[in-house]
Design a protein around this motif. Sequence first.
Motif, PDB file in Angstrom:
ATOM      1  N   MET A 120       0.821  -1.205   0.000  1.00 22.39           N
ATOM      2  CA  MET A 120       0.000   0.000   0.000  1.00 22.39           C
ATOM      3  C   MET A 120       0.860   1.262   0.000  1.00 22.39           C
ATOM      4  O   MET A 120       0.569   2.239  -0.709  1.00 22.39           O
ATOM      5  N   GLN A 121       1.930   1.242   0.778  1.00 18.16           N
ATOM      6  CA  GLN A 121       2.818   2.407   0.840  1.00 18.16           C
ATOM      7  C   GLN A 121       3.471   2.672  -0.516  1.00 18.16           C
ATOM      8  O   GLN A 121       3.583   3.826  -0.951  1.00 18.16           O
ATOM      9  N   LEU A 122       3.868   1.600  -1.206  1.00 16.77           N
ATOM     10  CA  LEU A 122       4.507   1.768  -2.516  1.00 16.77           C
ATOM     11  C   LEU A 122       3.511   2.249  -3.564  1.00 16.77           C
ATOM     12  O   LEU A 122       3.836   3.113  -4.396  1.00 16.77           O
ATOM     13  N   LEU A 123       2.314   1.700  -3.552  1.00 20.56           N
ATOM     14  CA  LEU A 123       1.284   2.155  -4.493  1.00 20.56           C
ATOM     15  C   LEU A 123       0.926   3.617  -4.236  1.00 20.56           C
ATOM     16  O   LEU A 123       0.675   4.379  -5.178  1.00 20.56           O
ATOM     17  N   ASP A 124       0.913   4.000  -2.971  1.00 20.92           N
ATOM     18  CA  ASP A 124       0.628   5.393  -2.626  1.00 20.92           C
ATOM     19  C   ASP A 124       1.737   6.308  -3.129  1.00 20.92           C
ATOM     20  O   ASP A 124       1.459   7.378  -3.670  1.00 20.92           O
ATOM     21  N   GLN A 125       2.979   5.882  -2.951  1.00 16.00           N
ATOM     22  CA  GLN A 125       4.107   6.692  -3.430  1.00 16.00           C
ATOM     23  C   GLN A 125       4.056   6.876  -4.943  1.00 16.00           C
ATOM     24  O   GLN A 125       4.426   7.929  -5.464  1.00 16.00           O
ATOM     25  N   LYS A 126       3.589   5.863  -5.641  1.00 17.50           N
ATOM     26  CA  LYS A 126       3.460   5.935  -7.095  1.00 17.50           C
ATOM     27  C   LYS A 126       2.204   6.698  -7.532  1.00 17.50           C
ATOM     28  O   LYS A 126       2.019   6.962  -8.723  1.00 17.50           O
ATOM     29  N   ASN A 127       1.338   7.010  -6.579  1.00 14.80           N
ATOM     30  CA  ASN A 127       0.083   7.715  -6.852  1.00 14.80           C
ATOM     31  C   ASN A 127      -0.779   6.955  -7.868  1.00 14.80           C
ATOM     32  O   ASN A 127      -1.340   7.541  -8.794  1.00 14.80           O
ATOM     33  N   ALA A 133      -8.252  -5.731  -3.910  1.00 10.96           N
ATOM     34  CA  ALA A 133      -8.837  -6.351  -2.717  1.00 10.96           C
ATOM     35  C   ALA A 133      -7.727  -7.013  -1.919  1.00 10.96           C
ATOM     36  O   ALA A 133      -6.722  -7.466  -2.478  1.00 10.96           O
ATOM     37  N   GLY A 134      -7.926  -7.075  -0.596  1.00  9.20           N
ATOM     38  CA  GLY A 134      -6.933  -7.701   0.269  1.00  9.20           C
ATOM     39  C   GLY A 134      -7.539  -8.078   1.610  1.00  9.20           C
ATOM     40  O   GLY A 134      -6.971  -7.790   2.656  1.00  9.20           O
ATOM     41  N   HIS A 179     -13.444   2.086  -0.720  1.00  9.32           N
ATOM     42  CA  HIS A 179     -13.943   1.216   0.346  1.00  9.32           C
ATOM     43  C   HIS A 179     -12.937   0.115   0.653  1.00  9.32           C
ATOM     44  O   HIS A 179     -12.655  -0.191   1.820  1.00  9.32           O
ATOM     45  N   ARG A 180     -12.398  -0.492  -0.386  1.00 10.24           N
ATOM     46  CA  ARG A 180     -11.443  -1.587  -0.190  1.00 10.24           C
ATOM     47  C   ARG A 180     -10.196  -1.088   0.558  1.00 10.24           C
ATOM     48  O   ARG A 180      -9.662  -1.768   1.440  1.00 10.24           O
ATOM     49  N   TYR A 181      -9.695   0.077   0.197  1.00 10.99           N
ATOM     50  CA  TYR A 181      -8.492   0.577   0.864  1.00 10.99           C
ATOM     51  C   TYR A 181      -8.764   0.868   2.336  1.00 10.99           C
ATOM     52  O   TYR A 181      -7.932   0.581   3.202  1.00 10.99           O
ATOM     53  N   ILE A 182      -9.928   1.430   2.629  1.00 11.70           N
ATOM     54  CA  ILE A 182     -10.233   1.748   4.019  1.00 11.70           C
ATOM     55  C   ILE A 182     -10.468   0.474   4.828  1.00 11.70           C
ATOM     56  O   ILE A 182      -9.967   0.337   5.954  1.00 11.70           O
ATOM     57  N   GLU A 183     -11.236  -0.481   4.272  1.00 10.09           N
ATOM     58  CA  GLU A 183     -11.546  -1.689   5.031  1.00 10.09           C
ATOM     59  C   GLU A 183     -10.380  -2.673   5.047  1.00 10.09           C
ATOM     60  O   GLU A 183      -9.951  -3.118   6.114  1.00 10.09           O
TER      61      GLU A 183
END
Length: 509
Positions: free
Chosen positions: A374-381, A390-391, A424-428
């Motif tokens: 998640m941190q890497l995907l966020d850094q890549k925007n 999903a996870g 929703h998926r990211y928050i849950e």
Amino acid sequence: MKKKIVFLPLDERPCNYEFPFKLFNNQEFEIKRPNKNLMGDKKIPANLNAIEDWIKKEVTDSYGLVISIDTLLYGGIVPSRLHNFSNDEILQKMQLLRELKELNPELKLFAFHLIMRCPTYSSDDEEPDYYEHYGKEIFELGRLDHRIQLGLESDLEHANKELTRLKNTIPKDALCDYTSRRVVNLEANKLSVDLLKEGIIDFLIVPQDDSSPHGFTAVDQEKIRRYIAEQQLQLKAFMYPGADEVSMTLMMRLVNEYHNNKPLIYVRYSSTKAPTIIPSYEDRILNESVKYQVLAAGGLIVDSMKDADLALMVNAPSYNMLGSNQFDERHDGYTVERNLVEFVETIDYMIHSLQKPVAIGDVAYGNGSDLELMQLLDQKNILMKVASYAGWNTSSNTLGTCIPQGMLYLLYEDTKTHYDFLAHRYIEDTGYCAHVRKDVCDNDLEELGFNYFYVKDQKGPVSEIVRKKLEDFIAKTLPSVANNIQITDCYMPWRRMFEVGIEVEYNSN
């Protein structure tokens, strides 16, 4: 005019009642589901008579029906493990499916019918009361007896002694109750196969909830597999691990059939050995489940990224899957033997250079997202640029969520529904499952007088704490999307910590 799909969920939890509705109720399809007050409440079964009347009314002008046989027969997933119905009563209830086809001969009837699970641990949270004291022993008895029958125990004398000890440990009435219910449920599974053979059911999935390679569930699974093969129905009856995601899979298959679509999926993993691991709570290597999940949703796997409509990127370790609450204990199967950086760079390249839709199945951990991913995907925007993510919960729960959403993206692309469900998926999956749940359990429950299995209210002090910590987590951990995501509701559906109910909106401005 919209095409109507009638939907009978597996139970009233958001993953079963809300997820399929949110994804598929759109400009083209109208999803009709029972009012929430007709559904059950964990161990309390749904109102079976009212639901039967409701289905008969709704299917007369419906294109399709996606139905949980467990809800139809028992009132939900948990009541399927607690009921006292006889074989004759089950047979009578199953006649409704014939009646539905008579009411609407053109109805496409897609059904799923679980094989009753056998948890490895002692807990009566979702099982009969005696499972709190003898659940582990019941599982071990089934596992050991199965292994003896297969000739897998090298010390047969010791194994038989242990089997006798287990039988003497478990009260006879408890063991009789458990095994007799399994017999009834297995016969019900066969009735579903019979209706498939007869053409009443058009497509059937027989998923296994929390399955293991050996034990009661594995034995029943083999019996049903043989029964399906004897009827030569392997192309219409699929068996693989899963449960709470199957409604989404069947709806996607229904939509693909309506559009005469066969999405081609290219699959790539984050580690070389990932396709061969056996995920937690499941009974087979990961890649075989991936094949079934794609096929069940109406797609096919291809070897070339160039030929694919959608890339499915599967994040998994090289061995020994951990739980999301063990993130700080990750071993070299997550570090040395997995290249997460290359995985993320490939996703970025597919999206921006190849213009290829990407679905992410994050099954690196059981019961929650991979925080590092998640941190890497966020850094890549690129969190909101993927076709799906999903996870959550089991590997198959995750795959059966991200694959249908990814296939839906091929049809409808950038809809508000798509962005809301992705957020929703990211928050849950990330916020709650991988972080906040453990945080609240470790730091808040005891002081409030609650525990993991009891928080008293759906909306109360625990849900308020959860909501605040979710908002703090997203702001800190996923800053690229934090300002665009709003949590509009938060509750604890079964008044415990395992799952959360949230409503989420994503605003791009």
